[in-house]
Design an enzyme around this catalytic site. Sequence first.
Site, PDB file in Angstrom:
ATOM      1  N   LYS A 493       0.887  -1.150   0.000  1.00  0.00           N
ATOM      2  CA  LYS A 493       0.000   0.000   0.000  1.00  0.00           C
ATOM      3  C   LYS A 493       0.924   1.198   0.000  1.00  0.00           C
ATOM      4  O   LYS A 493       1.930   1.180   0.717  1.00  0.00           O
ATOM      5  CB  LYS A 493      -0.786  -0.003   1.312  1.00  0.00           C
ATOM      6  CG  LYS A 493      -2.272   0.237   1.211  1.00  0.00           C
ATOM      7  CD  LYS A 493      -2.835   0.072   2.616  1.00  0.00           C
ATOM      8  CE  LYS A 493      -4.312   0.336   2.737  1.00  0.00           C
ATOM      9  NZ  LYS A 493      -5.192  -0.051   1.688  1.00  0.00           N
ATOM     10  N   GLY A 495       1.982   5.431  -1.624  1.00  0.00           N
ATOM     11  CA  GLY A 495       1.629   6.717  -2.192  1.00  0.00           C
ATOM     12  C   GLY A 495       1.042   6.636  -3.585  1.00  0.00           C
ATOM     13  O   GLY A 495       0.163   7.408  -3.952  1.00  0.00           O
ATOM     14  N   VAL A 499      -0.975  -2.450  -4.167  1.00  0.00           N
ATOM     15  CA  VAL A 499      -0.318  -3.466  -4.986  1.00  0.00           C
ATOM     16  C   VAL A 499      -0.852  -4.846  -4.630  1.00  0.00           C
ATOM     17  O   VAL A 499      -0.979  -5.197  -3.458  1.00  0.00           O
ATOM     18  CB  VAL A 499       1.204  -3.468  -4.735  1.00  0.00           C
ATOM     19  CG1 VAL A 499       1.891  -4.378  -5.730  1.00  0.00           C
ATOM     20  CG2 VAL A 499       1.750  -2.067  -4.844  1.00  0.00           C
ATOM     21  N   ASP A 639      12.255   8.579  -6.833  1.00  0.00           N
ATOM     22  CA  ASP A 639      11.727   8.390  -5.503  1.00  0.00           C
ATOM     23  C   ASP A 639      12.541   7.304  -4.805  1.00  0.00           C
ATOM     24  O   ASP A 639      12.006   6.287  -4.383  1.00  0.00           O
ATOM     25  CB  ASP A 639      10.247   8.011  -5.598  1.00  0.00           C
ATOM     26  CG  ASP A 639       9.533   8.261  -4.281  1.00  0.00           C
ATOM     27  OD1 ASP A 639      10.142   8.890  -3.402  1.00  0.00           O
ATOM     28  OD2 ASP A 639       8.389   7.820  -4.135  1.00  0.00           O
TER      29      ASP A 639
END
Length: 812
Positions: A493, A495, A499, A639
């Site tokens: 889980k 941003g 999934v 990221d």
Amino acid sequence: MALCFSFIFFFLCNFSHSSIAQHLNFTSFNISNSPWKPTQNRILLSQNSKFSAGFLPGSNSRTQFKFSVWFTKAPSDAVVWSASSKAKPSAAIVFDSSASLTINSTGQLLINDSSGNQWTPGNSSTNSSSATLILNDNGNLKFGTWESFRFPTNTFLPNQSIDTQIKIFSQNGKFKFENSSNLVLSSTSDQYYKTPWGLKSMDEDGKIEMENNFFLTSDFGDKRFRKLVLDDDGNLRIYSFYPEEQNHWKVVWVAIQQQCEIKGKCGENAICMPEEDAYSSTYCVCPSGFIENPGGAEQEGCERRFKLTTNTKFLRLDYVNFTSKFDKMKKIDARNFTFCEATCKSNPKCLGFGFKYDGSAYCVVLEQLLYGYWSPGTETALYLKVDVSEKESSNFTGMTEILETTCPVQISLPQPPKDSNTTTRNIVIICTLFAAELISGVAFFWSFLKRYIKYRDMATTLGLELLPAGGPKRFSYAELKTATNDFSNLIGKGGFGDVYKGELPDHRIVAVKCLKNVTGGDAEFWAEVTIIARMHHLNLVRLWGFCAEKGQRILVYEYVSGGSLDKYLFRSRRVVPVKSSEEQEEGATPGHDPAPVPDPNTEQKPILDWNVRYRIALGVARAIAYLHEECLEWVLHCDIKPENILLGDDFCPKISDFGLAKLRKKEDMVTISRRRGTPGYMAPEWITTDPITSKADVYSFGMVLLELVTGIRNFEIQGSDMNSDEWYFPGWAFDKMFKEMKVEDILDTQIKHCYDSRSHLDLVTRMVKTSMWCLQDRPELRPTMGKVAKMLEGTVEMIEPKKPTVFFLGGE
Ligand SMILES: *[C@@H]1O[C@H](CO)[C@@H](O)[C@H](O)[C@H]1NC(C)=O
Ligand SMILES: *[C@@H]1O[C@H](CO)[C@@H](O)[C@H](O)[C@H]1NC(C)=O
Ligand SMILES: *[C@@H]1O[C@H](CO)[C@@H](O)[C@H](O)[C@H]1NC(C)=O
Ligand SMILES: *[C@@H]1O[C@H](CO)[C@@H](O)[C@H](O)[C@H]1NC(C)=O
Ligand SMILES: *[C@@H]1O[C@H](CO)[C@@H](O)[C@H](O)[C@H]1NC(C)=O
Ligand SMILES: *[C@@H]1O[C@H](CO)[C@@H](O)[C@H](O)[C@H]1NC(C)=O
Ligand SMILES: *[C@@H]1O[C@H](CO)[C@@H](O)[C@H](O)[C@H]1NC(C)=O
Ligand SMILES: *[C@@H]1O[C@H](CO)[C@@H](O)[C@H](O)[C@H]1NC(C)=O
Ligand SMILES: *[C@@H]1O[C@H](CO)[C@@H](O)[C@H](O)[C@H]1NC(C)=O
Ligand SMILES: *[C@@H]1O[C@H](CO)[C@@H](O)[C@H](O)[C@H]1NC(C)=O
Ligand SMILES: *[C@@H]1O[C@H](CO)[C@@H](O)[C@H](O)[C@H]1NC(C)=O
């Protein structure tokens, strides 16, 4: 007479200047407008004003003019076409100030000047006096049936047909693009690049259509000015104009990643080297036994110090590739090195041979040494025939370093000792395994190399630059629903969205990510996904497909079994959730369980030893370098954080979620970082007003690197002495390392006992030093990611870094 002429000329000039047309722009040009002179300062504008045509003065001369077409609003590099001679299409004709453009009564257009320069549109087939010169909205200059789009100079524009009959030349005339696919050296017609499919044309979104419905996308959309240019360095690039970024023409696609693969960079016998920091520039060196060719100013060639006698030996040059003319180069089916070497030895004309150590029986015997270059991508060693008296030393080494650096070994690491006060026995076991791992690393070398090459070939043939239409598979929502058993197995889980684990009909295990908050329409989503999917690298999670149906935005990834790096690193620490008001901004990574619930599995993850950590760091660095340097800037904001680094079977790191930030607006990203308010992985420039560049990723990587060494989450405050606002993790590590000289203090306590200063000091020092460079608060002080990878490899010299400062407190 001359005086008289110039007087009349002056008069005419002044006359037309003052009374007929005071800077009136043409929308079309016909016989009654003739003559058109440079001194009139008039331009022919396209109806939409996007393009202009006319006499353009030279950059530092008001007396030299080219007749050109240019982007009206781009302040630099705006020219897209110029009138050039038929004999030398690459050279624009330079007219003097007496030049004029006329259309005469039989409808012939002529530009000429008093120095005898002349230009006429070759094939205009007009014969009427009503013929007009016009400039279309797409930049096509037309006169009768003649159009500039059929006779481009070095640039293709959107909407221009890239016909197989059309050739463009670089301005210096050295390079040619022909048959809508080949880049060749003009002088010899030696080809150095070929698009897999012929290019047809570029559209306004920057998407290039190719034969057989294949496409190539760069920075899709936004209706920018774009152009496809054959530059003077021989590379073909797509440029996009960014008025919002200092009127910058940004390179958004480039045909050849490694500049040295462009032929003709260096002369015979010389080796082309990429410049350390500037990937676009190169230099030439001579191999041992050779000296610079004194005559070769244009092309720095090399010549032998002495003539070759029969008394020779071979000098090994790693990663060097030479080619030669077709008839002077023989590919030999040699099962082994001895045979390849013997073949060259027995041939007096043979100057050297190329050999690959991967068991692929690659052996090329050369009787001429042309187009030499160094690149690890070749995976070839060149054996150069030199006189026995030459020194053994070679500047081209490092082939075996592959062995240590990527992901070779499958080995189960020991379970962590129950009691963290380790006994001697434990130390012995762990360190023995560590040694065993090194040995098996050697054994696995070949199998690893094969796999690596397979990936690389995949990347060059399909991945890097081009992608079949549709590229990643388009799944229907129903298919994915079935594959994931109605989205029942939630494994992450984050941003970007939730999934789920699933299995495709062909039994591939996948991680299915349902994106949320994605901006943009179907076409943009498709374009972005296409870009993400064409990035192949051993250390990137593969994107296999997507679904864009019923407003859903779903990505289908390969499933990486090992879970994310944070599970391995921060095991024994209490879980401190990242502060975030609305959501846990964690990577939605496959295998990543919903945080912050402590995961019982965590305890079972093996401890990573120094060597594995080093390999993870290097793999990640290389993958990011690949994203930055090969795929260009649009894959920023990977990221990078431990949650987004997944570990494959043999602890092979794979970055996930790269490129997804592109699907969101930058403002969103900034708000997230502001909201977090913790010095996490985001570079200072996210908070300041500085532009975000690839250096932001370098910062994040530096943080991860330091965490790999310390096993401490950067924003977790450890102990009371550090519990202060002033405490800054990188600064703390710097002081320990460079001021107090107590490296041991920053090492991960879990494997400190395994740290042997003799064998690990160098490794760990390199990791810490590199991270210090990455964590510099000024982006320009941070190295590029390619350099970072080299720093980790130890192949570049590293000077002492400056202490990283707490940027948001204004430094120290
Ligand atoms: C002619 O075009 C240029 C460039 O667009 C513009 O700056 C100028 O104002 C135009 N002149 C006239 C008279 O329209
Ligand atoms: C017009 O120009 C062409 C070539 O420049 C020339 O051959 C032709 O004679 C000219 N016609 C007239 C009427 O001057
Ligand atoms: C250009 O050519 C025309 C006819 O060919 C000639 O009359 C004229 O003088 C030339 N212009 C210059 C500047 O030489
Ligand atoms: C002019 O060019 C067109 C298109 O390229 C061609 O069809 C035509 O035959 C040419 N005419 C002459 C006179 O060369
Ligand atoms: C030239 O003009 C004549 C009559 O005006 C016309 O019939 C012919 O097609 C024209 N030729 C070309 C090549 O435009
Ligand atoms: C030439 O163009 C002008 C407008 O720029 C127009 O008024 C004139 O009628 C045109 N002349 C011919 C011969 O086409
Ligand atoms: C480019 O071509 C497309 C389709 O052929 C057309 O819709 C568009 O208006 C053209 N753009 C320009 C600037 O001419
Ligand atoms: C030009 O390209 C086409 C395919 O795009 C190919 O079939 C043809 O052989 C090429 N011609 C030359 C001269 O390279
Ligand atoms: C090898 O590199 C060193 C340092 O870069 C340089 O001084 C030397 O000339 C090089 N030797 C050869 C044979 O290129
Ligand atoms: C190497 O290969 C050649 C044939 O390709 C073979 O004759 C020779 O025996 C091989 N040598 C070794 C050591 O395997
Ligand atoms: C060496 O370079 C040539 C031409 O640039 C290329 O065709 C060949 O594949 C290269 N060899 C290797 C092993 O990369």
